[in-house]
Design a protein around this motif. Structure first.
Motif, PDB file in Angstrom:
ATOM      1  N   GLY A 254      -3.122  -2.756  -4.133  1.00  0.00           N
ATOM      2  CA  GLY A 254      -2.680  -1.915  -5.235  1.00  0.00           C
ATOM      3  C   GLY A 254      -1.511  -2.452  -6.028  1.00  0.00           C
ATOM      4  O   GLY A 254      -0.854  -1.693  -6.756  1.00  0.00           O
TER       5      GLY A 254
ATOM      6  N   ASN B  94       2.508   1.678  -3.462  1.00  0.00           N
ATOM      7  CA  ASN B  94       1.487   2.094  -4.419  1.00  0.00           C
ATOM      8  C   ASN B  94       1.159   3.578  -4.234  1.00  0.00           C
ATOM      9  O   ASN B  94       1.027   4.330  -5.211  1.00  0.00           O
ATOM     10  CB  ASN B  94       0.235   1.246  -4.248  1.00  0.00           C
ATOM     11  N   ALA B  95       1.043   4.010  -2.971  1.00  0.00           N
ATOM     12  CA  ALA B  95       0.735   5.418  -2.700  1.00  0.00           C
ATOM     13  C   ALA B  95       1.846   6.348  -3.183  1.00  0.00           C
ATOM     14  O   ALA B  95       1.589   7.510  -3.527  1.00  0.00           O
ATOM     15  CB  ALA B  95       0.501   5.614  -1.205  1.00  0.00           C
ATOM     16  N   ARG B  96       3.072   5.843  -3.220  1.00  0.00           N
ATOM     17  CA  ARG B  96       4.200   6.660  -3.690  1.00  0.00           C
ATOM     18  C   ARG B  96       4.366   6.607  -5.199  1.00  0.00           C
ATOM     19  O   ARG B  96       5.299   7.213  -5.745  1.00  0.00           O
ATOM     20  CB  ARG B  96       5.485   6.210  -2.999  1.00  0.00           C
TER      21      ARG B  96
ATOM     22  N   THR C 101       6.994   2.567   5.913  1.00  0.00           N
ATOM     23  CA  THR C 101       7.617   3.806   5.442  1.00  0.00           C
ATOM     24  C   THR C 101       9.136   3.700   5.408  1.00  0.00           C
ATOM     25  O   THR C 101       9.778   4.178   4.465  1.00  0.00           O
ATOM     26  CB  THR C 101       7.188   5.000   6.322  1.00  0.00           C
TER      27      THR C 101
ATOM     28  N   ASP D 292       3.208   0.307  10.623  1.00  0.00           N
ATOM     29  CA  ASP D 292       3.152   1.383   9.625  1.00  0.00           C
ATOM     30  C   ASP D 292       4.528   2.017   9.429  1.00  0.00           C
ATOM     31  O   ASP D 292       4.879   2.424   8.305  1.00  0.00           O
ATOM     32  CB  ASP D 292       2.148   2.454  10.042  1.00  0.00           C
TER      33      ASP D 292
ATOM     34  N   ARG E  51       0.830  -1.212   0.000  1.00  0.00           N
ATOM     35  CA  ARG E  51       0.000   0.000   0.000  1.00  0.00           C
ATOM     36  C   ARG E  51       0.863   1.260   0.000  1.00  0.00           C
ATOM     37  O   ARG E  51       0.559   2.233  -0.693  1.00  0.00           O
ATOM     38  CB  ARG E  51      -0.939  -0.011   1.210  1.00  0.00           C
ATOM     39  N   GLU E  52       1.943   1.250   0.781  1.00  0.00           N
ATOM     40  CA  GLU E  52       2.821   2.414   0.845  1.00  0.00           C
ATOM     41  C   GLU E  52       3.510   2.656  -0.495  1.00  0.00           C
ATOM     42  O   GLU E  52       3.576   3.807  -0.972  1.00  0.00           O
ATOM     43  CB  GLU E  52       3.867   2.206   1.944  1.00  0.00           C
TER      44      GLU E  52
END
Length: 302
Positions: A44, A21-23, A219, A215, A18-19
């Motif tokens: 994602g 994909n968000a980036r 990151t 989390d 998810r991280e």
């Protein structure tokens, strides 16, 4: 960036997908079980099914995807956490055979970087040490009783990753994660249920552990893809090492439950002999200064 994440449905795997994909990365998640591919898609990423123990199959997958970075999250442990040394056997196989297959495939495909999951217990199980330990002494402590082969496999995996750049254009980075916690971490869920029923004891002992919210794992790992230095180890831990007993007392207070009953390390060892050593006797207060300075990462205070 094209990224292949092996162990994509592991505890750190899905948050990392998810991280990434968000980036904006182009992410593929590798799993051995086709039934888990929907989880990868929901996070994602594009799923691919392959077995890391099959060297030819992994070679073909990596060559086909052509990732710029491979992330190895090849560790598997019981959801409740390891209680005995034998609980590490599946992880030992992944460290001893699966991860080297993945690194070799990355080297043959010309992958720029491999980032690999390790754990704080790669430092060993020292009963004492400095107030804060860093990466300058990679292996200060001995194995736990009966765990020499397990620890040797973990350390051998690390060395395979770290030495990758000496033999190819694929540089390797090792991330030593602290003990996971967070609402989606299975053993946190178990501890929370027990604490609600006043059934989670506060184990005594002189041991200190280093922890990390799941989390923050995501990151830090994502930051290592861009900013980590090849051939380096990074401690991925939060700012506050603490004993297992203090962790349980804080959890109980957050749940507004009575102060948990104390349990001696010796009594706990009858139920979970490995846990008694890892959390009752082992001194691992780790510094995250290197990760902060070089990765530009900071754990969120919780």
């Amino acid at each position: 960036m094209r990224v292949l994440v092996a162990g994509a449905t592991s505890v750190p795997g899905l948050p990392l997908l998810r991280e990434l994909n968000a980036r904006g990365h182009d992410v593929t998640g590798l799993t051995r079980q086709s039934a888990k591919t929907p989880q990868i898609e929901l996070a994602g990423a594009k799923p691919v099914v392959a077995d890391v123990f099959d060297a030819a199959q992994i070679d073909a997958v990596v060559a086909d995807i052509e990732p710029e970075v491979v992330v190895s999250l090849l560790t598997t442990l019981p959801k409740r956490g390891p209680m005995r040394i034998k609980d590490f056997e599946p992880a030992r196989a992944l460290w001893g055979r699966g991860a080297p297959n993945l690194v070799a495939a990355a080297q043959r495909a010309g992958v720029r970087r491999v980032v690999a999951e390790s754990v704080i217990f790669a430092y060993g199980y020292p009963p004492a040490g400095p107030a804060m330990m860093d990466e300058s002494d990679p292996y200060p402590g001995p194995p736990p009783p009966g765990g020499a082969a397990m620890l040797a496999a973990l350390r051998s995996m690390e060395q395979t990753v770290l030495a990758s750049g000496e033999h190819s254009d694929t540089e390797g980075i090792v991330l030593r994660y602290g003990i996971f916690y967070g609402p989606d971490v299975p053993h946190t869920q178990m501890f929370t249920r027990l604490a609600k029923w006043w059934a989670m004891p506060a184990v005594s002992g002189s041991g200190i552990a280093s922890w990390i919210h799941i989390d923050d794992v995501a990151t830090a790992t994502a930051d290592a893809l861009d900013r980590g230095r090849g051939g380096q180890i990074y401690n991925i831990v939060d700012d506050r090492p603490q004993s297992f007993g203090d962790y349980v007392r804080e959890l109980s207070a957050q749940l507004h439950r009575p102060r948990p009953l104390p349990m001696s390390r010796r009594l706990f060892g009858l139920v979970a002999p490995y846990g008694a050593i890892a959390f009752g006797d082992t001194w691992l207060p780790l510094s995250n200064a290197k990760a902060k300075a070089e990765l530009g990462w900071t754990p969120i205070p919780r």
